[in-house]
Design an enzyme around this catalytic site. Sequence first.
Site, PDB file in Angstrom:
ATOM      1  N   GLU A  55      -6.831   3.218  -1.120  1.00 20.42           N
ATOM      2  CA  GLU A  55      -6.733   3.156   0.576  1.00 20.42           C
ATOM      3  C   GLU A  55      -5.098   2.532   1.162  1.00 20.42           C
ATOM      4  OE1 GLU A  55      -8.274  -1.764   1.735  1.00 20.42           O
ATOM      5  OE2 GLU A  55      -7.718  -1.375   0.049  1.00 20.42           O
ATOM      6  N   LYS A  75     -13.642   1.041   7.782  1.00 23.30           N
ATOM      7  CA  LYS A  75     -13.797   0.066   6.553  1.00 23.30           C
ATOM      8  C   LYS A  75     -14.753  -0.703   7.462  1.00 23.30           C
ATOM      9  CE  LYS A  75     -12.207  -3.150   3.508  1.00 23.30           C
ATOM     10  NZ  LYS A  75     -11.038  -3.685   2.659  1.00 23.30           N
ATOM     11  N   CYS A  94     -12.280  -0.471  -1.102  1.00 21.83           N
ATOM     12  CA  CYS A  94     -11.937  -1.535  -1.085  1.00 21.83           C
ATOM     13  C   CYS A  94     -13.552  -2.379  -1.301  1.00 21.83           C
ATOM     14  CB  CYS A  94     -10.712  -2.446  -0.931  1.00 21.83           C
ATOM     15  SG  CYS A  94      -9.815  -3.668  -1.533  1.00 21.83           S
TER      16      CYS A  94
END
Length: 513
Positions: free
Chosen positions: A280, A338, A389
């Site tokens: 990430e 995301k 994540c």
Amino acid sequence: MGLTPAPVSAWFLAWVSLAPLWFLLFSLPLRRKDRQEEDIFKRHDFQESFILGFVWGCGYHGLALSWITGVHPMTWMGVPWLASLAIALFCWFFITFWGAILVGVWSMGMTWINLHLKIKWLRVLMGVALWCGLESLWSQGDLWWTSLSYTQSPHNLLILQLGQLSGSSTITASIVAVNGLFAEILLAGLNNKFVNYQKTFALLSLPIAIIFILHLTGFFLYNRPLVKTPNTAIKVGLIQGNIPNQIKLYPQGWKKAIEGYTKGYKALADEKVDIILTPETALPFFWKDIVNFSSFYRAILDKKVPTWLGAFGQQGTSFTNSLFTVTGTGTLFSRYDKVKLVPLGEYIPFEEILGGFINRLSPLDAHLARGKSDQIFDTPFGRAIVGICYESAFSEHFRRQAALGGEFIITASNNAHYSQTMPAQHHAQDVMRAVETDRWAARATNTGYSAIVDPKGRTLWISDINTYEIHSDIIYRQQTKTLYVTWGDWLTKIVVILAITIGLVNGFMIRNH
């Protein structure tokens, strides 16, 4: 229950840790000596039940989530030491209380059920339905991590196989049901329904037998052979850059990131990998800046190996936390933004209420554009299932992508600001997602734990923590669809419908008695 996930990982305690709360909720009225005392109890039962559940929830969620305090100190980000401590404690208490309130609501619901249900043993079904229903509702929001199901990951691989049936709710339902049976047997004994210890022991063998049957089912699923064919193989390279957050967003960190990821990219390209996965925001820049100024981009043009690159994307005037597929010619093939943002880190929940308080404590801008929930991520090697994540906690996020043709999982994370407990729990979440979707998974993290996981949940390789590492391994594309991928969380729907039906029948019987 708080000892069941990392760092203690005493997963076996989950099968008995809810029983004391269950027992306490229903044992008090059985101990009353006369009707007057029982009536007094009924006037206070919901308050007492909520407190019992809330305290249990604080113990579980508070201990399991104690790693959140690892964000302190944030002095390197310009946050004063005391303000940093206040932010860390606020985050911990807020998220702990959020989970504890749900346990309190469950306890109140079970008390109401107990007051109206004629057949007390049906409390087990009701308890499972209520708990799974609340977890399902809870997972629709953003403050989600500590499902009862994750207490079994990654160590109890047999029970994790049940996730193929109806996702994490299958495991949660199993844990609640077994705990409920243990508690109900002890409650029956307290109510003088047992005439001897032999009968008590015989009944206690029931939940033990159910535990055995559940694990036997998992054993059957676990031992089904994996199909690995050369035409479905992808040789993936992983780079764990190990850039401390203290320098990640400053010139020193930028230089280290560009040098480390460029070196790792070249080394893995020389190993003839098919594609390289970075963590990430491995390069915390916009794509256009990476193209114009980065030695990493020049290495792509030189070595001509595709990469999945973690960086920032642009969405209007905002920016996104993104993963890009970059071809060997340096062009963008696909992009994923995301979706599930970190509360209090990437956005402020209940901003109208909490925004002013957080902004007074911290100079940080906790705003980030959210990606669209219906994204798909096509790559030169087939369609991928992507999690960045925090998204690893959301099984439905992975199920949706698998149902749309995702053939393998890639996750990119940065857990640098936490202790080893958080990366271990994060790895446990990804293990569950691999099993539920029957997919191979490649995990690249900034400081650990990066890993390769097969569809059975076995960790074939895992990195050390807080080290720079590169690794190459084989994952395989799969197009199978588990019951969970096909039908979603059907188990929760069924038990909730059964519970409502029983409740309606029970109410009809009471009215016509």
